[in-house]
Design an enzyme around this catalytic site. Structure first.
Site, PDB file in Angstrom:
ATOM      1  N   CYS A  84       0.811  -1.218   0.000  1.00 60.00           N
ATOM      2  CA  CYS A  84       0.000   0.000   0.000  1.00 60.00           C
ATOM      3  C   CYS A  84       0.848   1.273   0.000  1.00 60.00           C
ATOM      4  O   CYS A  84       0.310   2.375  -0.160  1.00 60.00           O
ATOM      5  CB  CYS A  84      -0.937   0.008   1.209  1.00 60.00           C
ATOM      6  SG  CYS A  84      -1.988  -1.449   1.304  1.00 60.00           S
ATOM      7  N   HIS A 334      -9.157   3.893  -1.401  1.00 62.81           N
ATOM      8  CA  HIS A 334      -7.801   3.349  -1.286  1.00 62.81           C
ATOM      9  C   HIS A 334      -7.446   2.487  -2.507  1.00 62.81           C
ATOM     10  O   HIS A 334      -7.404   1.254  -2.400  1.00 62.81           O
ATOM     11  CB  HIS A 334      -7.701   2.534   0.016  1.00 62.81           C
ATOM     12  CG  HIS A 334      -6.356   1.956   0.291  1.00 62.81           C
ATOM     13  ND1 HIS A 334      -5.169   2.498  -0.177  1.00 62.81           N
ATOM     14  CD2 HIS A 334      -5.996   0.841   1.018  1.00 62.81           C
ATOM     15  CE1 HIS A 334      -4.153   1.759   0.233  1.00 62.81           C
ATOM     16  NE2 HIS A 334      -4.630   0.751   0.951  1.00 62.81           N
TER      17      HIS A 334
END
Length: 388
Positions: A84, A334
């Site tokens: 991420c 996200h």
């Protein structure tokens, strides 16, 4: 070292784009950033691109030259993968390339596309950022891993699910007017507490969504900005990166994230600032508890003190330390490989005054972004300041 300026920024709307390709999404964000910077394709010295699961989600590796081609750029192109934190790491390398004189103009960002595979497959893809031998084989998913960290925090410092619910309420509130946000609706504390449990103590509304999208920046040297008469009101003055053990079982504690502490120390030293100088932050809130971990690791709160910050109104956009004015991962969305760069995009918009929430932070001059991979086994911190 030469100053690094943010000359242009671009985003796609974050959300569900199952019929688009990763290269198409990045082209939209990258061309918007280049247009914002008024930079031609032949002026670009390098393209740095963050992406996590392209091979699994799209059957496509080797994304670097592919996304450069989508921008009409023939410069060297490199893909960065750090879960991420992928495009956060890409931004760090772009900053270093400009600082050391290897490049005057870099397009940097990221993209991810996951909604087309469904929740179960997306969860399995995300789990590849954990330790395959010691965690994934035992059934650990990221909701489960962050639930363990939340429980450890509650046991060490106190706090409650209600405190975490206020983080979700705040970030949804901040996303209401953000035209790029995936969730532009409010939630209440009761909504969060009554949502289905995902991994106790975390419920569905404690978690960020699965998201498609892309982000891009054009970073330029101070010399290039001056010679090309490029308006670049924000500069990146500090960059830090750090790592931790991949598996939670190997850490001394689950209630702190020391990799963020080390990355922040490096970034603050680089910028010549202290935590007390920071006016606003964008942090990696993949789950509500992650925002609490980040605020304490960045030195903005003492250990055990950030848990009540949202409930007390301190981290709202009109509070003493605005946090995630974009809506954060929790409400803005996200798209994994795009997230780290998107935080720098949003901070730039906030500081230069063209973000829907800029009026709340009009006196701000120093902002910090924080991205994290896995359970903060990889992390980057960047300091942005209004250019003097």
């Amino acid at each position: 070292m030469p100053s690094v300026r943010v000359a242009g920024v671009g985003l796609t709307p974050f959300g569900e784009h199952p019929d688009r390709t990763t290269r198409d999404l990045f082209a939209e964000a990258g061309i918007e950033a280049m247009s914002d910077a008024e930079v031609r394709a032949d002026a670009v010295d390098a393209v740095y691109f963050g992406n996590f699961v392209g091979e699994l989600a799209d059957g496509q590796g080797h994304h670097g030259p592919l996304v450069a081609e989508s921008l009409g750029v023939s410069a060297p192109a490199t893909r960065f993968e750090s879960a991420c934190a992928s495009s956060g790491v890409a931004v760090r390398h772009a900053v270093r390339a400009v600082e050391c004189g290897d490049a005057d103009v870099v397009v940097v960002g990221g993209a991810e596309r996951m909604t087309h595979v469904g929740t179960d497959e997306a969860t399995a893809m995300l789990a590849t950022a954990a330790d395959a031998i010691h965690e994934v084989s035992a059934g650990v998913t990221f909701p489960g891993a962050y639930a363990l960290m939340a429980d450890a925090y509650f046991e060490t410092y106190g706090g409650s699910r209600r405190d975490l619910a206020h983080v979700a309420v705040k970030n949804h509130g901040h996303a209401l007017e953000n035209e790029y946000a995936q969730f532009q609706f409010e939630v209440s504390v009761d909504d969060v507490l009554e949502a289905p449990t995902v991994a106790s103590p975390l419920g569905l509304l404690d978690a960020c969504p699965v998201t498609d999208g892309a982000s891009a920046l054009v970073l330029v040297s101070d010399e290039y900005a001056r010679d090309a008469d490029v308006e670049a009101a924000v500069e990146v003055t500090g960059s830090g990166q750090a790592s931790d053990t991949l598996a939670l079982q190997d850490r001394e504690t689950l209630s702190r994230t020391p990799a963020t502490e080390r990355a922040a120390a490096e970034a603050y030293r680089d910028a010549g600032i202290e935590a007390a100088d920071i006016d606003l932050v964008e942090v990696h809130d993949c789950f509500t508890c992650a925002e609490v971990f980040a605020l304490e690791a960045l030195g903005l709160y003492d250990p055990g003190e950030a848990i009540t910050a949202a409930r007390e109104g301190e981290t709202w956009r009109d509070g003493q330390l605005p946090v995630n004015c974009s809506g954060g991962l929790k409400a803005k969305g996200h798209p994994v490989g795009a997230t780290g760069a998107s935080q720098v995009v949003e901070m730039t918009r906030l500081l230069r005054g063209d973000h829907p929430n800029s009026d709340y932070v009009s006196e701000a001059s120093t902002g910090v972004t924080h991205s994290a991979g896995g359970t903060v086994a990889s992390t980057t911190v960047h300091v942005l300041e209004v250019a003097r």
